[in-house]
Design an enzyme around this catalytic site. Structure first.
Site, PDB file in Angstrom:
ATOM      1  N   GLU A 253       0.846  -1.194   0.000  1.00 35.99           N
ATOM      2  CA  GLU A 253       0.000   0.000   0.000  1.00 35.99           C
ATOM      3  C   GLU A 253       0.878   1.239   0.000  1.00 35.99           C
ATOM      4  OE1 GLU A 253      -3.780  -1.834   2.559  1.00 35.99           O
ATOM      5  OE2 GLU A 253      -2.654  -0.115   3.329  1.00 35.99           O
ATOM      6  N   PHE A 261      -0.894   1.413  -8.228  1.00 37.48           N
ATOM      7  CA  PHE A 261       0.298   1.305  -9.070  1.00 37.48           C
ATOM      8  C   PHE A 261       0.616  -0.155  -9.339  1.00 37.48           C
ATOM      9  CE2 PHE A 261       4.806   0.368  -9.407  1.00 37.48           C
ATOM     10  CZ  PHE A 261       5.225   1.219 -10.415  1.00 37.48           C
ATOM     11  N   PHE A 328       2.752  -4.344  -6.560  1.00 34.12           N
ATOM     12  CA  PHE A 328       1.458  -3.674  -6.571  1.00 34.12           C
ATOM     13  C   PHE A 328       1.402  -2.726  -5.382  1.00 34.12           C
ATOM     14  CE2 PHE A 328       0.370  -7.849  -8.543  1.00 34.12           C
ATOM     15  CZ  PHE A 328       0.017  -7.380  -9.809  1.00 34.12           C
ATOM     16  N   GLU A 329       0.955  -1.502  -5.621  1.00 43.52           N
ATOM     17  CA  GLU A 329       0.813  -0.507  -4.560  1.00 43.52           C
ATOM     18  C   GLU A 329      -0.595   0.067  -4.608  1.00 43.52           C
ATOM     19  OE1 GLU A 329       2.893   0.717  -2.218  1.00 43.52           O
ATOM     20  OE2 GLU A 329       4.861  -0.091  -2.779  1.00 43.52           O
ATOM     21  N   GLN A 330      -1.348  -0.185  -3.536  1.00 42.92           N
ATOM     22  CA  GLN A 330      -2.718   0.288  -3.430  1.00 42.92           C
ATOM     23  C   GLN A 330      -2.790   1.474  -2.475  1.00 42.92           C
ATOM     24  OE1 GLN A 330      -5.965  -0.344  -4.547  1.00 42.92           O
ATOM     25  NE2 GLN A 330      -6.445   1.339  -3.147  1.00 42.92           N
TER      26      GLN A 330
END
Length: 855
Positions: A253, A261, A328-330
């Site tokens: 995150e 992303f 993955f970036e939330q």
């Protein structure tokens, strides 16, 4: 203007829809049937996914329940955390694949062996995907999404899932960081209101120090893939190499006002050792993620943030191992909901994005299966060819410290790299080392590229910005001598027995039982542990401030420890037995001395021996203190040296009597929470004889309260005064940061801070812009940056000019006490073994340092 307003309303409404309690239909793909015999998450964890943040114990309970109910799922515990929580992996594939899983694994691993990989038929070979979640415990949408991914893979019905399971082996790791996840879920769940509060200032949205990001010792586990200093990482690396996955996903995150992303990252920041094919596959996978997020209307971006440079991260480590890592970036709700620039961000929405991209990953791997398998095979074939062409054939390293050598070899061997003991003496950098002090790493092996990544030094870069550190050269981190051996000098006969990490160095008592004294040198990594054990058990111990000799002519350098027999309380037999045990456990030889007479050096009753007192150490922790730096010190004391250290929150320090402590550690921090009364108390304590050991920004704080005379170099961050483009602000200013590089210092090995070192050159790790002026006192500069200090990594020219010739350590007298200051972090990420001894010397020998060496 009207269109913009309408868009904002639409986005706000879109986010608002997630405020309602959600069930599985919100997350799961439309039109998919699920096996009713497989338990849904709510039936085991007691609430809908996203209604509460999953705690690790409930997450574990569900994963075991799933494995019990489904013939697609096997589960095992592959490691335990520092807090004894299980790290789990679910192996998920079709029942048919499970029946021949060992065969599939063996065949897949052979794909990384160039000697046999061409004979393997990949047409029907399953791909292997390692899906990992929430290595930062307070980035919990990942682990909550893991509940849904596991359920979907175990219970979904239809041709698509059958094809996926037939052609893929999925290793699902629901929580990379169980201790952090548990700490965070406890915080956020215990502060949740019945009415969901979205205010960013609310208590639920603001964790207390140190937060749930880190593991038990406050380490960022996403920086530990290469060093592997923690049980979580060691277990994960072993699992990685057991299977050699084709793709590894790493679910994180980021800030609440962001979107989503996925990689690729910024192309100019890719590591040049990673082949172009890796990024080509990453780009193609990105199209699958984009389609999946488009379908549910989620905003996203790519190529504008993050990078693939440091191989110690989860999304980058696979890239140097023939796989593809995907970050993955939330955007984080950091709670159950929070206001953001895009409207209210609800926790279920963050979970849905992580779940959606987990499935898009599997679709991509399924469609590109042969491409990934071919990439893996080609990666190792090309690496093998590069190794054969390399005129260098091996690295050799060594030092006088048995355990520092051992731990570097141990680190390297964890990554499936062959390493050998030496078979005969050799000189490295004009220092002669015995066969037992040398380790060889042949370059002609499958992990050739990773070996180069571990040993290379690099000072030229395409980009001057780094998401993490710009270098990590391992022999410099361990402060061992090393060199490459070319084809003319290399001979297989140089290689002794293969390294075995289970065979640890040992020491012995040399010279029998003494009625007079024993002594040991201070070179060994675990000598601080030995010294502390002696002091804890009541031994009276001295340190030599001048060299002395044994009757047979052996020279003991400054810093050697003397244990006179007659002044001890125990019997001679007891003393000999204790010392024998300590020597064996710590890999340090202890020498029996049968006379105190030394006409060459100093005799054993000389005033140049000082008594050492057992230190009583506290470290200030809490708001304003770097939890990373504090955790590194805590880990060093607790895990490495088995020493007591009191972790004292600043608010407790403000109201406590501190007179029982001999040493206070202050790592990088602001220390604004120390109140006026406590500040005066601290000054009085130092004046009465206390020692502060401070590093990085703690020095600037102490200077600001006149507790230390540390003058700092004034810096100029501008390379030029010429006008510059507004669009270049971020790039230009970012280039002035020192994200992490390695520099050379000269040290005074006669100074107590450097007892146990035998070379005047010392590599140090630096990640800040604190430049300390040299003292005018010629005895007060025991550690100084050289005039050409850069060994590896990035630094801007203005910063390099400020660093040259500056001081890296200084002692400031204050009454009968002192402040010992270091500009750098000597315990960086627990793998910077080479400077740990300096820090411990400050603890044990700091009170003995002459006032004449103060600034």
């Amino acid at each position: 203007m009207k269109n913009i307003f309408t868009f904002i309303i639409a986005i706000s409404s879109f986010y608002f829809s997630y405020s309602q309690n959600t069930d599985l239909t919100y997350y799961l793909p439309e039109g998919t049937e699920y096996d009713p015999k497989i338990p849904a998450p709510e039936s085991v964890i007691g609430h809908e996914v996203g209604q509460w943040h999953i705690s690790h114990d409930r997450l574990t309970r569900y994963m075991y329940a799933l494995a019990e109910a489904s013939d697609r799922v096997e589960i095992r515990e592959y490691a335990q955390t520092h807090e004894a929580r299980p790290l789990l992996v679910l192996t998920i594939t079709s029942p048919e694949n499970h029946s021949r899983l060992d065969e599939i694994k063996s065949s897949h691993v052979r794909l990384t062996d160039p000697a046999v990989s061409d004979n393997l038929n990949i047409k029907n070979m399953p791909a292997v995907v390692y899906m990992g979640y929430s290595i930062h415990g307070n980035e919990s949408s990942g682990s909550n999404a893991a509940l849904l991914v596991a359920y979907h893979l175990a219970a979904a019905q239809g041709t698509e899932i059958e094809k996926t399971l037939n052609e893929t082996v999925i290793l699902l790791d629901p929580s990379f960081n169980p201790d952090g996840l548990q700490r965070f879920s406890g915080w956020v769940n215990s502060r949740k209101s019945h009415n969901i509060i979205t205010d960013p200032n609310n208590m639920e949205q603001n964790e207390m120090w140190p937060g749930g990001r880190t593991n038990h010792y406050w380490f960022d586990l996403n920086r530990d893939w290469l060093p592997a200093q923690h049980p979580e990482s060691r277990g994960r690396i072993a699992l990685f190499h057991e299977w050699k996955p084709n793709v590894l996903t790493d679910h994180h995150e980021m800030g609440t006002n962001s979107t989503f992303f996925f990689q690729p990252g910024i192309p100019s920041r890719n590591n040049p050792l990673t082949p172009a094919k890796t990024y080509e596959l990453t780009n193609r996978m990105g199209e699958y993620h984009a389609r999946a997020l488009d379908k549910i209307g989620s905003l996203y971006y790519t190529k504008e943030s993050f990078d693939d440079y440091y191989y110690g991260k989860g999304s980058t480590y696979p890239d140097i191992n023939g796989a593809v890592g995907i970050l993955f970036e939330q955007a984080s709700s950091r709670s159950h909901a929070q206001e953001s620039e895009h409207g209210i961000l609800y926790f279920p929405f963050t979970i849905k994005n992580q779940f959606t991209t987990s499935l898009s990953t599997l679709r991509a791997v399924n469609d590109m299966r042969e491409d990934f398998l071919n990439h893996q095979r080609t990666f190792y074939k090309e690496a093998s060819a590069e190794a054969r062409k390399d005129q260098s054939k091996a690295y050799v390293f060594g030092s006088k410290d048995k355990f520092r050598n051992h731990h570097l070899a141990e680190l390297i061997s964890r990554h499936q790299i062959n390493i050998y003991h030496g078979s005969e003496p050799m000189s490295i950098n004009n220092i002669r080392y015995g066969a037992d002090e040398l380790y060889f790493i042949p370059l002609e092996q499958s992990q050739y590229r990773l070996i180069e990544a571990m040993f290379e030094t690099r000072i030229e870069f395409q980009d001057s910005l780094f998401y993490d550190i710009s270098t990590w050269t391992l022999p410099l981190a361990f402060n061992v001598d090393y060199k490459k051996i070319d084809s003319k000098a290399f001979d297989q006969k140089l290689l002794g027995r293969p390294f075995d990490s289970n065979k640890k160095p040992t020491g012995e008592v040399v010279g029998g039982k003494s009625a007079y004294a024993y002594a040991f040198e201070w070179y060994g990594y675990y000598t601080p542990k030995m010294l502390n054990d002696l002091l804890v058990n009541g031994y009276k111990v001295k340190v030599a401030n001048e060299p002395f000799h044994s009757p047979d002519g052996k020279k003991f350098e400054r810093g050697s420890i003397l244990i006179p027999v007659q002044i001890q309380n125990g019997s001679r037999d007891r003393i000999h037995a204790d010392l024998t045990m300590l020597a064996r456990e710590n890999g340090v030889d202890i020498y029996a001395l049968h006379t105190g007479l030394d006409y060459t050096g100093v005799s054993l009753g000389s005033p140049n021996f000082n008594n050492i007192k057992k230190p009583q150490v506290m470290m200030l922790v809490g708001e304003g203190v770097s939890p990373y730096d504090a955790g590194e010190v805590w880990h060093l004391f607790d895990q490495r040296y088995k020493m007591d250290i009191s972790l004292v929150p600043i608010d407790v320090f403000n109201r406590s009597d501190i007179n029982k402590y001999t040493t206070i550690i202050m790592v990088s921090g602001t220390y604004k929470e120390i109140n006026d009364t406590a500040r005066e108390k601290l000054k009085q304590w130092v004046q009465n004889g206390g020692t502060i050991v401070a590093s990085e920004t703690a020095l600037t704080y102490l200077n600001s309260i006149n507790l230390g005379k540390f003058d700092f170099v004034k810096t100029n961050d501008n390379d030029s005064n010429e006008p510059a483009k507004y669009a270049d602000i971020r790039q230009t200013r970012g280039a002035q940061e020192i994200g992490g590089a390695i520099f050379e210092t000269n040290v005074d090995i006669t100074h107590p801070l450097f007892y146990g070192y035998y070379k005047k050159e010392m590599p140090v790790f630096r990640g800040n812009k604190i430049f300390l002026e040299k003292s005018k006192n010629q005895f007060a500069n025991p550690m100084v940056y050289t005039d050409s200090p850069l060994l590896s990594g990035y630094i801007s020219l203005p910063n390099l000019n400020s660093l040259k010739g500056s001081s890296a350590a200084g002692i400031s007298n204050y009454g009968r006490g002192q402040v010992i200051g270091f500009t750098d972090n000597l315990n960086f990420r627990a793998f910077w073994y080479g400077t740990n001894k300096i820090f411990m010397n400050a603890i044990f020998f700091g009170p003995l340092i002459s006032n004449a060496s103060g600034r």
